[in-house]
Design an enzyme around this catalytic site. Structure first.
Site, mmCIF file in Angstrom:
data_model
loop_
_atom_site.group_PDB
_atom_site.id
_atom_site.type_symbol
_atom_site.label_atom_id
_atom_site.label_comp_id
_atom_site.label_asym_id
_atom_site.label_seq_id
_atom_site.Cartn_x
_atom_site.Cartn_y
_atom_site.Cartn_z
ATOM 1 N N HIS A 1 3.228 -4.066 9.612
ATOM 2 C CA HIS A 1 3.108 -3.879 11.054
ATOM 3 C C HIS A 1 1.910 -4.597 11.678
ATOM 4 C CE1 HIS A 1 6.264 -1.088 10.161
ATOM 5 N NE2 HIS A 1 5.461 -0.297 9.472
ATOM 6 N N ASN B 1 8.248 -5.265 0.245
ATOM 7 C CA ASN B 1 7.982 -4.057 1.030
ATOM 8 C C ASN B 1 6.468 -3.990 1.192
ATOM 9 O OD1 ASN B 1 7.625 -1.635 2.267
ATOM 10 N ND2 ASN B 1 8.974 -0.469 0.917
ATOM 11 N N ARG C 1 4.939 11.214 -2.316
ATOM 12 C CA ARG C 1 4.539 10.877 -0.953
ATOM 13 C C ARG C 1 5.668 11.149 0.048
ATOM 14 N NH1 ARG C 1 4.537 4.714 1.362
ATOM 15 N NH2 ARG C 1 3.563 5.181 3.354
ATOM 16 N N HIS D 1 12.433 -2.223 3.568
ATOM 17 C CA HIS D 1 11.863 -0.885 3.757
ATOM 18 C C HIS D 1 12.828 0.182 3.262
ATOM 19 C CE1 HIS D 1 8.717 -2.599 6.242
ATOM 20 N NE2 HIS D 1 9.656 -3.278 6.883
ATOM 21 N N TYR E 1 10.769 9.358 2.010
ATOM 22 C CA TYR E 1 10.914 8.323 0.985
ATOM 23 C C TYR E 1 11.669 8.769 -0.261
ATOM 24 C CZ TYR E 1 7.446 6.063 3.943
ATOM 25 O OH TYR E 1 6.800 5.503 5.020
ATOM 26 N N ALA F 1 2.597 -0.398 5.276
ATOM 27 C CA ALA F 1 1.998 -0.459 6.608
ATOM 28 C C ALA F 1 1.521 -1.858 6.985
ATOM 29 C CB ALA F 1 0.830 0.525 6.693
ATOM 30 N N PRO G 1 0.791 -1.222 0.000
ATOM 31 C CA PRO G 1 0.000 0.000 0.000
ATOM 32 C C PRO G 1 0.829 1.282 0.000
ATOM 33 C CG PRO G 1 -0.905 -1.544 1.566
ATOM 34 C CD PRO G 1 0.377 -2.149 1.049
ATOM 35 N N ASN G 2 0.404 2.203 -0.854
ATOM 36 C CA ASN G 2 0.941 3.574 -0.940
ATOM 37 C C ASN G 2 2.317 3.684 -1.581
ATOM 38 O OD1 ASN G 2 -1.344 4.875 0.382
ATOM 39 N ND2 ASN G 2 -0.658 3.793 2.218
ATOM 40 N N ARG H 1 11.546 5.535 13.617
ATOM 41 C CA ARG H 1 10.308 6.280 13.401
ATOM 42 C C ARG H 1 9.304 5.982 14.529
ATOM 43 N NH1 ARG H 1 8.449 5.454 7.391
ATOM 44 N NH2 ARG H 1 7.144 7.246 7.965
ATOM 45 N N GLU I 1 12.066 -9.034 4.068
ATOM 46 C CA GLU I 1 11.311 -7.829 4.445
ATOM 47 C C GLU I 1 12.184 -6.609 4.149
ATOM 48 O OE1 GLU I 1 9.795 -7.624 8.514
ATOM 49 O OE2 GLU I 1 9.927 -5.434 8.411
HETATM 50 C C1 DQA Z 1 7.776 1.519 4.559
HETATM 51 C C2 DQA Z 1 7.666 1.792 6.078
HETATM 52 C C3 DQA Z 1 6.259 1.537 6.559
HETATM 53 O O1 DQA Z 1 6.168 1.795 7.952
HETATM 54 C C4 DQA Z 1 5.289 2.440 5.828
HETATM 55 O O2 DQA Z 1 3.957 2.168 6.243
HETATM 56 C C5 DQA Z 1 5.423 2.379 4.362
HETATM 57 C C6 DQA Z 1 6.761 2.332 3.777
HETATM 58 C C7 DQA Z 1 9.174 1.863 4.021
HETATM 59 O O3 DQA Z 1 9.475 1.425 2.912
HETATM 60 O O4 DQA Z 1 9.946 2.549 4.677
HETATM 61 O O5 DQA Z 1 4.438 2.437 3.632
HETATM 62 O O6 DQA Z 1 7.554 0.141 4.348
#
Ligand code: DQA
Length: 156
Positions: A91, A85, A19, A111, A24, A88, A11-12, A118, A109
């Site tokens: 978590h 990746n 964003r 990121h 990022y 969210a 997501p996102n 954070r 995993e």
């Molecule tokens: C993320 C970190 C996550 O906490 C966040 O919700 C993201 C991006 C990262 O790539 O740093 O969407 O996975």
């Protein structure tokens, strides 16, 4: 035969480039993936990519990665290893954790940001315990490190 690495973005991550650029960076998802694909190719691997904002799509991508059940990436969507990746979903998604635990394909995993520097809610991972390892905090380089780790793990 060349290893196939599947990158799964949750997501996102389609919003990269606009964003929270302070967290990022300014690269778009397409730019990020182009760099990861070039790196994979330089290491003799083939890269596939999927992005979705939907939890079930990520579960399906993990299941499909193991489609042929033998680690050889013959089937459509099949892969030898996964760079994940989950955004969210990392978590809190027990469904994603169960999907990773159910397949015999190594998942890293990954990121962009250092989630441990954070908010507290980002310090918990529902998936780390069933992943081969975790890379976080190096921006696009996190993905390159994850690809390298998978290739080494897979003996490529
Ligand atoms: C993320 C970190 C996550 O906490 C966040 O919700 C993201 C991006 C990262 O790539 O740093 O969407 O996975």
């Amino acid at each position: 035969m060349a290893l196939t690495i599947l990158v799964v973005n949750g997501p996102n991550l389609n919003m990269l480039g606009t964003r929270e650029t302070d967290v990022y960076g300014h690269a778009t998802l397409d730019e990020l993936i182009a760099g990861v694909a070039a790196h994979a190719e330089s290491r003799g691997a083939v890269l596939r990519h999927v992005q979705s904002n939907v939890e079930g799509d990520l579960v399906a991508a993990i299941q499909t990665a193991a489609a042929d059940g033998e680690g050889a990436a013959d089937g459509e969507g099949a892969a030898d290893g996964v760079v994940l990746n989950a955004g969210a979903l990392t978590h809190y998604s027990i469904a994603l954790r169960d999907a990773i635990a159910a397949v015999d394909v190594p998942v890293v995993e990954t990121h962009l940001s250092n989630v441990y520097a954070r908010e507290d809610f980002r310090h918990t991972s529902a998936i780390a315990g069933v992943c081969a390892g975790v890379v976080a905090g190096f921006g696009a380089t996190s993905y390159l490190l994850a690809v390298d780790a998978l290739i080494d793990l897979l003996g490529g």
